[in-house]
Design a protein around this motif. Structure first.
Motif, PDB file in Angstrom:
ATOM      1  N   VAL A 168       0.841  -1.190   0.000  1.00 38.65           N
ATOM      2  CA  VAL A 168       0.000   0.000   0.000  1.00 38.65           C
ATOM      3  C   VAL A 168       0.878   1.242   0.000  1.00 38.65           C
ATOM      4  O   VAL A 168       1.831   1.339   0.781  1.00 38.65           O
ATOM      5  N   ARG A 169       0.601   2.191  -0.881  1.00 37.93           N
ATOM      6  CA  ARG A 169       1.340   3.455  -0.866  1.00 37.93           C
ATOM      7  C   ARG A 169       0.925   4.267   0.358  1.00 37.93           C
ATOM      8  O   ARG A 169      -0.266   4.403   0.648  1.00 37.93           O
ATOM      9  N   PRO A 170       1.883   4.837   1.083  1.00 40.71           N
ATOM     10  CA  PRO A 170       1.541   5.607   2.283  1.00 40.71           C
ATOM     11  C   PRO A 170       0.589   6.761   2.013  1.00 40.71           C
ATOM     12  O   PRO A 170      -0.188   7.149   2.877  1.00 40.71           O
ATOM     13  N   ASP A 171       0.639   7.327   0.806  1.00 43.15           N
ATOM     14  CA  ASP A 171      -0.185   8.493   0.499  1.00 43.15           C
ATOM     15  C   ASP A 171      -1.457   8.127  -0.254  1.00 43.15           C
ATOM     16  O   ASP A 171      -2.147   8.992  -0.782  1.00 43.15           O
ATOM     17  N   ARG A 172      -1.785   6.807  -0.296  1.00 42.21           N
ATOM     18  CA  ARG A 172      -2.966   6.400  -1.058  1.00 42.21           C
ATOM     19  C   ARG A 172      -4.229   6.947  -0.416  1.00 42.21           C
ATOM     20  O   ARG A 172      -4.526   6.694   0.743  1.00 42.21           O
ATOM     21  N   ALA A 173      -4.991   7.715  -1.163  1.00 42.93           N
ATOM     22  CA  ALA A 173      -6.255   8.245  -0.661  1.00 42.93           C
ATOM     23  C   ALA A 173      -7.374   7.268  -0.993  1.00 42.93           C
ATOM     24  O   ALA A 173      -7.361   6.615  -2.028  1.00 42.93           O
ATOM     25  N   GLU A 174      -8.333   7.175  -0.108  1.00 40.59           N
ATOM     26  CA  GLU A 174      -9.490   6.318  -0.341  1.00 40.59           C
ATOM     27  C   GLU A 174     -10.487   7.088  -1.196  1.00 40.59           C
ATOM     28  O   GLU A 174     -11.364   7.790  -0.708  1.00 40.59           O
ATOM     29  N   LYS A 175     -10.345   6.981  -2.497  1.00 37.37           N
ATOM     30  CA  LYS A 175     -11.183   7.735  -3.417  1.00 37.37           C
ATOM     31  C   LYS A 175     -12.367   6.898  -3.881  1.00 37.37           C
ATOM     32  O   LYS A 175     -12.236   5.688  -4.070  1.00 37.37           O
ATOM     33  N   PRO A 176     -13.522   7.532  -4.100  1.00 34.95           N
ATOM     34  CA  PRO A 176     -14.661   6.786  -4.642  1.00 34.95           C
ATOM     35  C   PRO A 176     -14.300   6.187  -5.992  1.00 34.95           C
ATOM     36  O   PRO A 176     -13.590   6.797  -6.794  1.00 34.95           O
ATOM     37  N   SER A 177     -14.777   4.980  -6.250  1.00 31.41           N
ATOM     38  CA  SER A 177     -14.447   4.302  -7.497  1.00 31.41           C
ATOM     39  C   SER A 177     -15.384   4.684  -8.632  1.00 31.41           C
ATOM     40  O   SER A 177     -15.118   4.370  -9.789  1.00 31.41           O
ATOM     41  N   GLY A 178     -16.491   5.345  -8.321  1.00 32.33           N
ATOM     42  CA  GLY A 178     -17.475   5.684  -9.337  1.00 32.33           C
ATOM     43  C   GLY A 178     -18.436   4.550  -9.621  1.00 32.33           C
ATOM     44  O   GLY A 178     -19.305   4.663 -10.494  1.00 32.33           O
ATOM     45  N   VAL A 179     -18.312   3.438  -8.885  1.00 32.18           N
ATOM     46  CA  VAL A 179     -19.204   2.291  -9.045  1.00 32.18           C
ATOM     47  C   VAL A 179     -20.219   2.284  -7.914  1.00 32.18           C
ATOM     48  O   VAL A 179     -19.862   2.432  -6.742  1.00 32.18           O
ATOM     49  N   GLU A 180     -21.480   2.124  -8.260  1.00 31.83           N
ATOM     50  CA  GLU A 180     -22.540   2.114  -7.252  1.00 31.83           C
ATOM     51  C   GLU A 180     -22.403   0.877  -6.367  1.00 31.83           C
ATOM     52  O   GLU A 180     -22.331  -0.255  -6.860  1.00 31.83           O
ATOM     53  N   PRO A 181     -22.324   1.043  -5.035  1.00 34.34           N
ATOM     54  CA  PRO A 181     -22.235  -0.118  -4.144  1.00 34.34           C
ATOM     55  C   PRO A 181     -23.461  -1.017  -4.275  1.00 34.34           C
ATOM     56  O   PRO A 181     -24.546  -0.571  -4.658  1.00 34.34           O
ATOM     57  N   LEU A 182     -23.286  -2.264  -3.950  1.00 37.81           N
ATOM     58  CA  LEU A 182     -24.378  -3.232  -3.985  1.00 37.81           C
ATOM     59  C   LEU A 182     -25.006  -3.368  -2.602  1.00 37.81           C
ATOM     60  O   LEU A 182     -24.350  -3.120  -1.586  1.00 37.81           O
ATOM     61  N   PRO A 183     -26.268  -3.793  -2.542  1.00 43.33           N
ATOM     62  CA  PRO A 183     -26.851  -4.120  -1.241  1.00 43.33           C
ATOM     63  C   PRO A 183     -26.212  -5.385  -0.698  1.00 43.33           C
ATOM     64  O   PRO A 183     -25.506  -6.108  -1.420  1.00 43.33           O
ATOM     65  N   SER A 184     -26.463  -5.679   0.552  1.00 45.05           N
ATOM     66  CA  SER A 184     -25.882  -6.865   1.164  1.00 45.05           C
ATOM     67  C   SER A 184     -26.440  -8.142   0.537  1.00 45.05           C
ATOM     68  O   SER A 184     -27.633  -8.228   0.245  1.00 45.05           O
ATOM     69  N   SER A 185     -25.578  -9.108   0.333  1.00 42.04           N
ATOM     70  CA  SER A 185     -25.973 -10.430  -0.159  1.00 42.04           C
ATOM     71  C   SER A 185     -24.855 -11.406   0.153  1.00 42.04           C
ATOM     72  O   SER A 185     -23.673 -11.047   0.126  1.00 42.04           O
ATOM     73  N   VAL A 186     -25.214 -12.635   0.444  1.00 40.58           N
ATOM     74  CA  VAL A 186     -24.234 -13.647   0.826  1.00 40.58           C
ATOM     75  C   VAL A 186     -23.343 -14.016  -0.370  1.00 40.58           C
ATOM     76  O   VAL A 186     -23.858 -14.308  -1.450  1.00 40.58           O
ATOM     77  N   PRO A 187     -22.026 -14.013  -0.203  1.00 41.08           N
ATOM     78  CA  PRO A 187     -21.140 -14.458  -1.290  1.00 41.08           C
ATOM     79  C   PRO A 187     -21.189 -15.971  -1.428  1.00 41.08           C
ATOM     80  O   PRO A 187     -21.265 -16.696  -0.428  1.00 41.08           O
ATOM     81  N   VAL A 188     -21.128 -16.453  -2.668  1.00 48.32           N
ATOM     82  CA  VAL A 188     -21.196 -17.893  -2.894  1.00 48.32           C
ATOM     83  C   VAL A 188     -19.972 -18.446  -3.617  1.00 48.32           C
ATOM     84  O   VAL A 188     -19.707 -19.645  -3.571  1.00 48.32           O
ATOM     85  N   ARG A 189     -19.216 -17.566  -4.288  1.00 47.79           N
ATOM     86  CA  ARG A 189     -18.048 -18.040  -5.040  1.00 47.79           C
ATOM     87  C   ARG A 189     -17.059 -16.891  -5.208  1.00 47.79           C
ATOM     88  O   ARG A 189     -17.459 -15.737  -5.381  1.00 47.79           O
TER      89      ARG A 189
END
Length: 210
Positions: free
Chosen positions: A45-66
Motif C-alpha cells: 500500500v502506498r503511504p499516500d494512497r487516498a481512499e477515493k470513490p471508485s465511481g461504481v454504485e455499491p451493492l446491497p448486502s448479499s451472501v457471497p457464494v463463489r
C-alpha cells in the motif's frame, strides 16, 4: 463502547488468529522448494494512497457464494464463517483444499465497508486454495459471485505480508466508506516448530458489478 467498535474489535481478534497456521505440508517438504510465494515490497500500500470513490454504485448486502481470481486460477465456493468460543475466526475445513470462507457477521462483498474472505494456504496433502495469493499484483482482479445473482468485481491495489506479532488490525480490516475486500491466508516466514509467522493480505476495492 458502541456496537460498531465492538464488532471491529471482534474482527481484530479473529484475523490475527489466522497467523497460527501450522504449515503441516511443509513439515515434510523443503521450505526453500515448496513455500508459497510472498509479495514483493513493490506491491505494498502506498503511504499516500487516498481512499477515493471508485465511481461504481455499491451493492446491497448479499451472501457471497463463489470467489474467482483469474491470475492465480482460483475458482472456489465460499462458506460462512463465525467465531469460535475463544473469539477466533472459524476456518474452512482443511480437508477441502478448494474452499474459502467469508466472515458472515461482517460486510457483504460489494456493500460499503470492508469484507473479509479467508482460506488455507496448504493442508496435509499439499497446496490449498490461496497458496498463490502472495504472487498477485496490483491491478489483478477478484470477482465475488453473490446469492442475489450479482457479481462484485474488485481491483487489487496492494498485496502485503504482515507478521502475526505486529498485525496492523486497523489497516487490514478497519472501516471504509467505499466497498473494499480483504483476501487473507497464512504466510510470512515459516518455521517447522511454529508454522507460518504471519499473513498474506490482499487489499482490493470495488471497480465493477455485473
Amino acid at each position: 463502547m458502541d456496537r460498531s467498535h465492538r464488532r471491529r474489535e471482534t474482527v481484530a481478534a479473529t484475523l490475527t488468529a489466522l497467523g497460527l497456521c501450522t504449515g503441516v505440508w511443509l513439515i515434510d517438504n523443503s521450505p526453500e522448494d515448496s513455500s508459497p510465494p510472498q509479495p514483493s515490497p513493490a506491491e505494498a500500500v502506498r503511504p499516500d494512497r487516498a481512499e477515493k470513490p471508485s465511481g461504481v454504485e455499491p451493492l446491497p448486502s448479499s451472501v457471497p457464494v463463489r470467489v474467482r481470481i483469474p491470475a492465480i486460477s482460483v475458482d472456489a465456493p465460499v462458506t460462512g464463517l463465525g467465531l469460535e468460543r475463544d473469539g477466533s475466526l472459524q476456518t474452512p475445513p482443511e480437508a477441502d483444499a478448494n474452499l474459502t470462507g467469508w466472515y458472515r457477521d461482517g460486510t457483504s462483498p460489494g456493500a460499503p465497508g470492508t469484507a473479509i474472505i479467508a482460506g488455507h494456504v496448504d493442508n496435509t496433502e499439499g497446496p490449498s486454495v490461496f497458496y498463490g495469493l502472495g504472487s498477485l499484483k496490483k491491478g489483478n482482479t477478484v470477482a465475488v459471485d453473490r446469492a442475489d445473482g450479482r457479481s462484485a468485481v474488485f481491483t487489487i491495489h496492494a498485496v502485503e505480508v504482515h507478521d502475526r506479532e505486529d498485525f496492523p488490525d486497523d489497516k487490514v480490516y478497519g472501516p471504509s466508506s467505499r466497498p473494499e475486500l480483504r483476501v487473507i491466508t497464512c504466510g510470512g516466514g515459516y518455521s517447522a516448530a511454529e508454522g507460518y509467522q504471519g499473513n498474506v493480505v490482499v487489499y482490493a476495492h470495488l471497480t465493477g458489478t455485473r
